[in-house]
Scaffold this motif. Structure first.
Motif, mmCIF file in Angstrom:
data_model
loop_
_atom_site.group_PDB
_atom_site.id
_atom_site.type_symbol
_atom_site.label_atom_id
_atom_site.label_comp_id
_atom_site.label_asym_id
_atom_site.label_seq_id
_atom_site.Cartn_x
_atom_site.Cartn_y
_atom_site.Cartn_z
ATOM 1 N N VAL A 32 0.876 -1.174 0.000
ATOM 2 C CA VAL A 32 0.000 0.000 0.000
ATOM 3 C C VAL A 32 0.912 1.222 0.000
ATOM 4 C CG1 VAL A 32 -1.969 1.117 1.091
ATOM 5 C CG2 VAL A 32 -1.597 -1.324 1.436
ATOM 6 N N PRO A 33 1.089 1.888 -1.137
ATOM 7 C CA PRO A 33 2.091 2.952 -1.254
ATOM 8 C C PRO A 33 1.690 4.248 -0.564
ATOM 9 C CG PRO A 33 0.898 2.684 -3.312
ATOM 10 C CD PRO A 33 0.431 1.576 -2.416
ATOM 11 N N PRO A 34 2.664 5.139 -0.338
ATOM 12 C CA PRO A 34 2.370 6.444 0.263
ATOM 13 C C PRO A 34 1.319 7.204 -0.518
ATOM 14 C CG PRO A 34 4.729 6.070 0.164
ATOM 15 C CD PRO A 34 4.102 4.960 -0.621
ATOM 16 N N GLY A 35 0.455 7.892 0.206
ATOM 17 C CA GLY A 35 -0.589 8.684 -0.427
ATOM 18 C C GLY A 35 -1.866 7.929 -0.708
ATOM 19 N N THR A 36 -1.873 6.606 -0.488
ATOM 20 C CA THR A 36 -3.079 5.815 -0.720
ATOM 21 C C THR A 36 -4.131 6.130 0.334
ATOM 22 O OG1 THR A 36 -1.803 3.998 -1.672
ATOM 23 C CG2 THR A 36 -4.027 3.485 -0.900
ATOM 24 N N THR A 162 10.086 6.358 6.866
ATOM 25 C CA THR A 162 11.004 6.403 5.716
ATOM 26 C C THR A 162 11.047 5.098 4.923
ATOM 27 O OG1 THR A 162 12.861 5.789 7.168
ATOM 28 C CG2 THR A 162 12.492 8.144 6.786
ATOM 29 N N GLN A 163 10.327 4.082 5.366
ATOM 30 C CA GLN A 163 10.413 2.762 4.734
ATOM 31 C C GLN A 163 10.157 2.781 3.227
ATOM 32 O OE1 GLN A 163 11.384 -0.090 6.069
ATOM 33 N NE2 GLN A 163 10.420 -1.778 4.964
ATOM 34 N N PRO A 164 9.096 3.436 2.731
ATOM 35 C CA PRO A 164 8.852 3.389 1.276
ATOM 36 C C PRO A 164 9.991 3.987 0.460
ATOM 37 C CG PRO A 164 6.939 4.239 2.458
ATOM 38 C CD PRO A 164 8.078 4.219 3.437
ATOM 39 N N LEU A 225 6.717 8.435 -5.883
ATOM 40 C CA LEU A 225 5.877 7.951 -4.803
ATOM 41 C C LEU A 225 4.796 8.954 -4.426
ATOM 42 C CD1 LEU A 225 8.564 6.236 -2.551
ATOM 43 C CD2 LEU A 225 6.682 5.124 -3.757
ATOM 44 N N GLN A 226 4.907 10.198 -4.895
ATOM 45 C CA GLN A 226 3.880 11.194 -4.623
ATOM 46 C C GLN A 226 2.788 11.150 -5.682
ATOM 47 O OE1 GLN A 226 3.884 12.587 -1.908
ATOM 48 N NE2 GLN A 226 5.836 13.373 -1.222
#
Length: 227
Positions: A32-36, A162-164, A225-226
């Motif tokens: 589940v990526p950042p911003g989801t 910071t993982q992603p 990732l954004q």
């Protein structure tokens, strides 16, 4: 308290804790990526639960640094700008050597053997997800001897946020950079075995600083990732 990778306990919220554990794993694995956006109704349906434990799970994940809650709006998987990530790495560069110093006197030979095995497994794998799992286990394992009231929990939260970006960077890391990373892991273990905490702190700070500087040269990782 001993450093752990889990979230805080819940009051009568075993279901919320279980849901949080499942979602935490998916976020940390990059599923589940950042911003989801995380919709409460979707999570409730997926786990066969009411919205009450789902809300508790999201509060746990917000505490972990993995989810951002916006009042009357919803929940999203947390994301960082390059500047925010750089600041967090600067915090880690200063805080983690202190945590290592607090931990070192209490690490047993068995603990150091575990760290050595993790370092060896990291140098042998070419799978990024396996490397990240081992890397997290290595560093947090090196801090397991520390008894703290806030520092250990804060460091875990900084790791979570910071993982992603660490994953995206690791996928693009060249052979020379990887070799340095592995050498530093082995140096940290060797210093801990020798009782040279000063040098272990120095190597760890440089290890974190090097990743921060390399990430700063790859703004495209944050832009991707954004999106």
């Amino acid at each position: 308290m001993t450093v752990t990778t889990g979230g805080r306990s819940t009051r009568g919220g075993d279901a919320g804790a279980r849901i949080a554990e499942q979602l935490r794993g998916r976020i940390l694995r990059g599923e589940v990526p950042p911003g989801t956006r995380i919709r409460q109704e979707d999570v409730a349906a997926q786990f066969g639960a009411s919205r009450v434990p789902v809300r508790e799970a999201l509060r746990i994940l917000e505490h972990d640094g993995l989810v951002t809650l916006v009042a009357n709006t919803g929940a999203w998987v947390s994301r960082l700008t390059l500047a925010e990530c750089d600041e967090i790495y600067q915090m880690r560069e200063r805080l983690e050597p202190l945590l290592l110093r607090l931990s070192a006197p209490h690490l047993t030979e068995a603990d150091l053997d575990d760290l050595q095995r993790l370092a060896e497994r990291m140098s042998e794998t070419s799978d990024v997800d396996e490397f990240l799992e081992l890397d997290r286990a290595f560093h947090l394992g090196a801090y397991r001897g520390a008894t703290t009231t806030q520092l250990g929990e804060l460091v875990v939260k900084l790791w979570n946020t910071t993982q992603p970006y660490r994953r995206a960077y690791s996928r693009s890391m060249g052979a020379d950079a990887a070799r340095i990373v592995h050498d530093e892991h082995h140096l940290i273990v060797a210093d801990l075995r020798d009782g040279d905490v000063d040098d272990a702190e120095r190597v760890l700070a440089g290890h974190i600083r090097r990743t921060r500087r390399r990430l700063s040269r790859h703004p495209e990782l944050f832009e991707a990732l954004q999106a």
